[in-house]
Design a protein around this motif. Structure first.
Motif, mmCIF file in Angstrom:
data_model
loop_
_atom_site.group_PDB
_atom_site.id
_atom_site.type_symbol
_atom_site.label_atom_id
_atom_site.label_comp_id
_atom_site.label_asym_id
_atom_site.label_seq_id
_atom_site.Cartn_x
_atom_site.Cartn_y
_atom_site.Cartn_z
ATOM 1 N N PRO A 148 38.884 63.140 47.650
ATOM 2 C CA PRO A 148 39.775 61.986 47.783
ATOM 3 C C PRO A 148 41.153 62.284 47.204
ATOM 4 O O PRO A 148 41.272 62.914 46.146
ATOM 5 N N LEU A 149 42.187 61.837 47.870
ATOM 6 C CA LEU A 149 43.529 61.939 47.326
ATOM 7 C C LEU A 149 43.714 60.918 46.208
ATOM 8 O O LEU A 149 43.074 59.868 46.189
ATOM 9 N N ASP A 150 44.587 61.231 45.275
ATOM 10 C CA ASP A 150 44.847 60.359 44.132
ATOM 11 C C ASP A 150 45.708 59.188 44.583
ATOM 12 O O ASP A 150 46.876 59.349 44.911
ATOM 13 N N MET A 151 45.113 57.994 44.559
ATOM 14 C CA MET A 151 45.834 56.791 44.973
ATOM 15 C C MET A 151 46.311 55.953 43.788
ATOM 16 O O MET A 151 46.895 54.889 43.984
ATOM 17 N N GLY A 152 46.034 56.392 42.586
ATOM 18 C CA GLY A 152 46.554 55.686 41.417
ATOM 19 C C GLY A 152 45.621 54.686 40.793
ATOM 20 O O GLY A 152 45.739 54.386 39.602
ATOM 21 N N THR A 153 44.700 54.123 41.584
ATOM 22 C CA THR A 153 43.667 53.225 41.059
ATOM 23 C C THR A 153 42.398 53.445 41.862
ATOM 24 O O THR A 153 42.435 53.946 42.996
ATOM 25 N N PRO A 154 41.264 53.011 41.331
ATOM 26 C CA PRO A 154 40.047 52.987 42.143
ATOM 27 C C PRO A 154 40.113 51.883 43.190
ATOM 28 O O PRO A 154 40.975 50.999 43.136
ATOM 29 N N PHE A 155 39.191 51.909 44.130
ATOM 30 C CA PHE A 155 38.982 50.819 45.074
ATOM 31 C C PHE A 155 38.555 49.562 44.312
ATOM 32 O O PHE A 155 37.821 49.621 43.334
ATOM 33 N N PRO A 160 47.953 44.548 39.414
ATOM 34 C CA PRO A 160 49.163 44.871 40.190
ATOM 35 C C PRO A 160 49.351 46.368 40.435
ATOM 36 O O PRO A 160 50.073 46.750 41.370
ATOM 37 N N LEU A 161 48.737 47.212 39.626
ATOM 38 C CA LEU A 161 48.852 48.655 39.858
ATOM 39 C C LEU A 161 48.275 49.042 41.220
ATOM 40 O O LEU A 161 48.657 50.067 41.787
ATOM 41 N N ALA A 162 47.377 48.222 41.752
ATOM 42 C CA ALA A 162 46.791 48.493 43.065
ATOM 43 C C ALA A 162 47.668 48.016 44.214
ATOM 44 O O ALA A 162 47.367 48.296 45.380
ATOM 45 N N ASN A 163 48.760 47.282 43.906
ATOM 46 C CA ASN A 163 49.684 46.898 44.979
ATOM 47 C C ASN A 163 50.198 48.153 45.677
ATOM 48 O O ASN A 163 50.574 49.129 45.024
ATOM 49 N N THR A 164 50.224 48.132 46.972
ATOM 50 C CA THR A 164 50.558 49.352 47.722
ATOM 51 C C THR A 164 51.872 49.974 47.285
ATOM 52 O O THR A 164 51.982 51.199 47.160
ATOM 53 N N ASN A 176 50.729 59.625 48.642
ATOM 54 C CA ASN A 176 49.394 59.557 49.227
ATOM 55 C C ASN A 176 49.143 58.203 49.872
ATOM 56 O O ASN A 176 48.587 58.117 50.978
ATOM 57 N N ARG A 177 49.561 57.138 49.208
ATOM 58 C CA ARG A 177 49.418 55.804 49.797
ATOM 59 C C ARG A 177 50.232 55.696 51.084
ATOM 60 O O ARG A 177 49.801 55.078 52.061
ATOM 61 N N GLN A 178 51.408 56.283 51.067
ATOM 62 C CA GLN A 178 52.262 56.227 52.253
ATOM 63 C C GLN A 178 51.654 57.001 53.416
ATOM 64 O O GLN A 178 51.733 56.557 54.570
ATOM 65 N N GLU A 195 46.722 45.389 47.978
ATOM 66 C CA GLU A 195 45.617 46.351 47.879
ATOM 67 C C GLU A 195 45.904 47.548 48.768
ATOM 68 O O GLU A 195 45.910 47.425 50.000
ATOM 69 N N TRP A 196 46.099 48.699 48.184
ATOM 70 C CA TRP A 196 46.466 49.876 48.967
ATOM 71 C C TRP A 196 45.387 50.277 49.966
ATOM 72 O O TRP A 196 45.674 50.944 50.966
ATOM 73 N N TRP A 197 44.141 49.882 49.761
ATOM 74 C CA TRP A 197 43.011 50.296 50.592
ATOM 75 C C TRP A 197 42.722 49.361 51.770
ATOM 76 O O TRP A 197 41.889 49.664 52.612
ATOM 77 N N HIS A 198 43.389 48.222 51.864
ATOM 78 C CA HIS A 198 42.992 47.112 52.732
ATOM 79 C C HIS A 198 43.864 47.061 53.986
ATOM 80 O O HIS A 198 45.083 46.893 53.886
ATOM 81 N N TYR A 199 43.227 47.172 55.166
ATOM 82 C CA TYR A 199 43.954 47.189 56.440
ATOM 83 C C TYR A 199 43.279 46.288 57.467
ATOM 84 O O TYR A 199 42.053 46.274 57.577
ATOM 85 N N THR A 200 44.104 45.569 58.232
ATOM 86 C CA THR A 200 43.617 44.699 59.295
ATOM 87 C C THR A 200 44.247 45.110 60.621
ATOM 88 O O THR A 200 45.458 45.358 60.694
ATOM 89 N N PHE A 201 43.428 45.191 61.651
ATOM 90 C CA PHE A 201 43.910 45.529 62.992
ATOM 91 C C PHE A 201 44.566 44.289 63.610
ATOM 92 O O PHE A 201 44.011 43.188 63.546
ATOM 93 N N ARG A 202 45.751 44.489 64.194
ATOM 94 C CA ARG A 202 46.477 43.392 64.812
ATOM 95 C C ARG A 202 46.982 43.760 66.202
ATOM 96 O O ARG A 202 47.369 44.909 66.401
#
Length: 216
Positions: A148-155, A160-164, A176-178, A195-202
């Protein structure tokens, strides 16, 4: 005005229009946290009877395109969560009202009491229950074994550190987040900024329809 949610009476994934991601993307790396104990509740979450990923068919197909693009450049996805039953979200809401656990707090919400998570991080409804949202990270497989790449926080780190676009992460973590965001956006997925990990299809195929089919 937000449309009122509609609750499906589907009893199987097929009736809900959900497909297994593994059938669409053989070899996809699944680490479905709520099917085990490695999550913020400390136990298996209600509705997760197996470590599987279901999504609406157009969403699964789009995620396949992300994975194929990444594989071509020595990277892959690791998926933490996909479709989430309504009963699992109700489990989260009950958990918020339970007593604190020191180890869980250190790992997932060090600066917030459990009740403070309600509304801010944990809500009575989740877009995951509509089948078009995924939680995931990026793997580097260029050296052979994937890591896993280092994203700065766990899932599921409620902070706020988890803000993208958190200003408090390192340049490497931001890069890595980018990378993850750019790969997902190219195929129709939009990030939830908290949440850097959270994505929704639109556009979402069924933006108001919530399902409660167990994951099994």
């Amino acid at each position: 005005m937000e449309p009122s949610p509609v609750f499906s009476d589907a009893r199987t994934p097929a009736q809900a229009g959900l497909v297994g991601l593994q059938a669409r993307v053989p070899g996809i790396d699944l680490d479905i946290r709520y099917a085990g104990t490695d999550n913020f509740t400390g136990g298996r979450v209600e509705g997760y009877r197996a470590a599987r990923c279901y999504l609406l068919a157009p969403v699964a197909d789009a995620l396949r395109e992300v994975e194929l693009e990444l594989r071509a450049r020595g990277q892959r996805l690791r998926v933490f969560d996909c479709y989430r039953p309504v009963r699992a979200v109700a489990h989260f809401m009950r958990w918020v009202g339970e007593g604190e656990d020191a180890a869980i707090r250190r790992a997932y919400h060090p600066d917030l009491d459990r009740p403070a998570l309600r509304g801010r991080y944990i809500a009575p409804l989740s877009g995951h229950s509509r089948g078009a949202t995924v939680d995931l990270t990026l793997l580097d497989c260029a050296g052979g074994a994937c890591r896993p790449l280092d994203m700065g926080t766990p899932f599921d780190f409620f902070d706020p550190l988890a803000n993208t676009d958190s200003p408090d992460i390192t340049p490497v973590q931001r890069g890595n987040r980018q990378q993850l965001r750019e790969a997902m956006e190219r195929h129709g997925f939009h990030n939830y900024p908290m949440e850097w990990w959270h994505y929704t299809f639109r556009p979402e195929p069924s933006p108001d329809l919530y399902h409660d089919v167990p994951v099994e």
